[in-house]
Design an enzyme around this catalytic site. Structure first.
Site: not given
Lengths: 93, 490
Positions: B81, B156, B180
């Site tokens: 990420k 996210s 997330s």
């Protein structure tokens, strides 16, 4: 939150909003704060605030200095590095 | 191309590289080829540099040729990420305020992956600074759900989840502040774990809300997730909240976890708002567990609906402080003005709307006259939510429920209504407030073919227990956990 208050909060947060943003955010933040009012339903008289997860204990280590290996590389990635310093716009007149 | 059995299992891939059945370069080329073919539609990645990826793989192959086959992730590509620092590749949080930023160090978890022979494949998309539940708040572009490209992958960590589900990466790292990792894992049909607060180091994770942020592993199945978790867990002196002790992978692989297990089922997790297909899939999982010797413990956790306002007050307050550092002085581009204050404000125009909203909400909640009514009140409710979990875990070993109220929703459906987007976190926000571990696993699909996720939550430090329970359920469910051959619904 009205537009004037949105402008004040944006100033505190060092955000610069145009007129359309001030109006949009004031409306959206009013709706969100309205939703947050739900918390008033929960009795919290005498409850100690928890700023961290319940069983947080910071582990301690020996107080030996451990400098970051490459501080100059961090500075070098800034917008205007000068050696080991950052050049910034004038702060005081 | 890799043989199909190696694309279904990162564990098998590492073993095959170790046994010299395939090279690390073959594995890297396979995933680079998949990204080239499919990421135009999925948009899981923000940055992939094939030369950097091949160089890592070639270095590993050279080491293997010398007889050194050490490393639990030998030759396995891992997607990261883009809020985790990586040397040699940009780290931008999908924000224009960090455009092209290249950190001079790796996050602790990235160091661990490299040390175990993993290959850093690329950086995945996210809602800007991890603020969102759909990746639509990315400052670059929204990612798509590979099970239906018209729908969100969740967020996210939506890029990481979509990459694994679409077979663009065998493993990924996400971060979980209020769901997330778990929510996108559920919406994309993969496994995602939020560790106990402090089980993984946050060193090199760009801070959003420090009392809640945790890095989490994402994988196609429990065995692969266990492999990655075992690599990245452990103490790091550079994070003062890092807990001593590691992850007990042997306990995570126990195969008798359901026998005698007490599974708490809070009534609030099955409210009328829950999608009927999600409810049915979770109920089926409960039945499987009971069939294997577990016992259901009906519970009530009446503070569940208050977790979202509590969470959003805490998270925005912490974010308003953490994101003050993005002012154009130390990181990212600066829009230079004559005066410093004007320079800050102009530079910070680069933040997207959701980031600005959250900074303003937090600033408001912490400001004189509102602090007690908002921030302090939220911290008091947070304490009560922790007590409610403690009471529940006095009566059961794990909690079982849905990860999300619905399967993946269409792009654009909630993007103009922040409160509706926040409500996506209804089942995932409570555990972080109490620092508890929680894991999402696939438990079925809707009639439309959309994945459904179930969430297991446990007491502090019970990460391995959650893995073992999920592993036992996964075996009994016997779902097809292969990555998609190609994204659907173009």
């Amino acid at each position: 939150m009205d537009v004037r208050e949105a402008e004040k909060i944006a100033g505190l947060a060092r955000l610069s909003l145009d007129a359309a943003e001030r109006s949009r955010f004031a409306g959206q933040l009013t709706a969100i704060l309205g939703y947050f009012e739900k918390l008033r339903e929960v009795p919290t008289e005498g409850v100690a605030p928890a700023s961290h997860p319940a069983d947080m204990r910071s582990p301690l280590r020996a107080d030996d200095p451990a400098p970051f290996a490459t501080p100059l590389e961090l500075v070098a990635r800034s917008h205007r590095p000068e050696g080991e310093l950052y050049r910034v716009p004038r702060v005081l007149e | 191309m890799l043989p199909a059995d190696l694309t279904r299992s990162a564990t098998a891939l590492a073993a095959a590289v170790r046994a010299r059945r395939v090279t690390a370069r073959t594995a890297a080329d396979h995933y680079l080829g998949r990204i080239a073919a499919h990421d135009g539609a999925v948009r899981a990645f923000l940055h992939v540099d094939p030369a950097v990826v091949r160089a890592q793989a070639d270095a590993l192959d050279a080491r293997i040729a010398r007889g050194d086959t050490a490393g639990a992730l030998l030759g396995v590509p891992v997607a990261i990420k883009d809020n985790l620092c990586t040397t040699g590749q940009p780290t931008t949080c999908a924000s224009k305020i960090l455009a092209d930023y290249r950190p001079p160090y790796d996050a602790h978890v990235v160091e661990r992956i490299r040390a175990e022979g993993g290959v850093i494949l690329g950086k995945t998309n996210l809602d800007e600074f991890a603020m969102g539940a759909s990746t639509e708040n990315s400052g670059v572009a929204a990612s798509r759900n590979p099970h239906d490209l018209k729908r969100v992958p969740g967020g996210s960590s939506g890029g990481s989840a979509a990459a694994v589900a679409a077979g663009l990466a065998p493993l990924a790292l996400g971060s979980d502040t209020g769901g997330s990792v778990r929510q996108p894992a559920a919406l994309c049909g993969i496994v995602g774990h939020r560790p106990t607060y402090g089980a993984l180091s946050r060193h090199g994770l760009i801070a959003f809300a420090s009392s809640l942020d945790q890095v989490g592993p994402m994988a196609l199945n429990l065995e692969d997730c266990t492999l990655l978790m075992a690599v990245i867990a452990g103490h790091d002196s550079r994070d003062s909240t890092s807990r001593p002790g590691g992850f007990d992978a042997a306990a995570a692989r126990r195969d008798d976890a359901l026998s005698g297990l007490r599974i708490g089922v809070p009534a609030e997790y099955h409210s009328d708002a829950l999608d009927p297909e999600v409810r049915a899939a979770v109920r089926q999982l409960e039945d499987l567990a009971v069939g294997a010797g577990a016992r259901l413990v009906p519970l009530s956790m009446p503070l569940t609906p208050y977790a979202i306002p509590t969470y959003y007050l805490v998270v925005t307050s912490e974010a308003s402080s953490n994101l003050a550092r993005f002012d154009g002085i130390r990181y990212g581009p600066r829009d230079e003005q004559q005066e410093l204050a004007a320079s800050y404000a102009t530079t910070r125009r680069r933040f997207g709307d959701e980031v600005k909203r959250r900074i303003m909400l937090g600033t408001y909640a912490l400001s004189a006259g509102y602090y007690d009514a908002y921030y302090k009140k939220a911290l008091q409710v947070r304490a009560r939510i922790g007590e409610e979990f403690a009471r529940a875990f006095a009566r059961c070993d794990v909690l079982l429920g849905p990860t999300t109220p619905t399967p993946a929703f269409p792009l654009g459906e909630k993007s103009d209504d922040p409160v509706q987007m926040y409500l996506c976190d209804v089942f995932t926000a409570p555990a972080p407030l109490a620092g508890l571990p929680a894991l999402s696993m696939p438990c079925g699909k809707s009639k439309a073919g959309l994945p459904i996720g179930a969430q297991l939550q446990g007491p502090t430090g019970a990460d391995a227990r959650l893995f073992a329970v999920a592993r036992a359920l996964e075996r009994r469910l016997a779902l097809d956990l292969s990555p998609l051959e190609a994204p659907r619904g173009a």
